[in-house]
Design a protein around this motif. Structure first.
Motif, PDB file in Angstrom:
ATOM      1  N   LEU A  55      47.411  49.712  41.582  1.00 54.46           N
ATOM      2  CA  LEU A  55      47.621  48.596  42.503  1.00 54.46           C
ATOM      3  C   LEU A  55      46.788  48.766  43.774  1.00 54.46           C
ATOM      4  N   PRO A  56      46.259  47.683  44.314  1.00 56.13           N
ATOM      5  CA  PRO A  56      45.499  47.793  45.562  1.00 56.13           C
ATOM      6  C   PRO A  56      46.424  47.998  46.759  1.00 56.13           C
ATOM      7  N   GLY A  57      45.863  48.417  47.848  1.00 54.07           N
ATOM      8  CA  GLY A  57      46.648  48.617  49.069  1.00 54.07           C
ATOM      9  C   GLY A  57      47.360  49.960  49.049  1.00 54.07           C
ATOM     10  N   ILE A  62      51.762  55.253  47.133  1.00 56.94           N
ATOM     11  CA  ILE A  62      53.101  55.319  46.541  1.00 56.94           C
ATOM     12  C   ILE A  62      53.067  56.138  45.258  1.00 56.94           C
ATOM     13  N   ALA A  63      52.014  55.962  44.463  1.00 51.43           N
ATOM     14  CA  ALA A  63      51.895  56.731  43.219  1.00 51.43           C
ATOM     15  C   ALA A  63      51.754  58.224  43.500  1.00 51.43           C
ATOM     16  N   LEU A  64      50.984  58.582  44.511  1.00 53.70           N
ATOM     17  CA  LEU A  64      50.841  59.998  44.846  1.00 53.70           C
ATOM     18  C   LEU A  64      52.143  60.587  45.388  1.00 53.70           C
TER      19      LEU A  64
END
Length: 115
Positions: A55-57, A62-64
């Motif tokens: 996802l951009p932004g 958030i994934a990390l």
């Protein structure tokens, strides 16, 4: 001198000075319940990580952030299921959770090596 205890087909060698039998049986039931929780929770966090990674932004951030707890819970599932020989069928949520939680690292390596 050790005490051999067999619970759910698993043989445990216990020192009588360290654990009592009732505490050990309660502990093993708790470990079995926690193992199931760790596996499915790690798998759900892994799915969240895999969805947020492209996802951009703030998606990559958030994934990390979600990657570490997802990998930790999946690793705990694999550790407990291997150590206590607990299996829940053909689907192992620990390994799938590890793979999905490592998606941001795989993407970073792919983009670094690509160009």
């Amino acid at each position: 001198m050790n005490v051999n205890v067999k619970v759910n087909g698993i043989l445990f060698r216990l020192s009588p000075f360290t654990f009592t039998l009732t505490f050990t049986l309660r502990y093993l039931c708790l470990v079995e319940k926690l193992t199931k929780f760790f596996g499915w929770f790690g798998f759900l966090i892994g799915i969240t990580t895999a969805i947020c990674a492209p996802l951009p932004g703030y998606g990559a951030l958030i994934a990390l952030i979600c990657m570490t707890p997802g990998f930790l819970f999946s690793s705990l599932y694999v550790l407990f299921s291997t150590r206590y020989k607990i299996s829940y069928g053909w689907f192992n949520p620990g390994y799938f959770g590890m793979f999905l939680s490592s998606t941001p690292l795989i993407m970073i390596l792919f983009f670094k090596l690509r160009g």
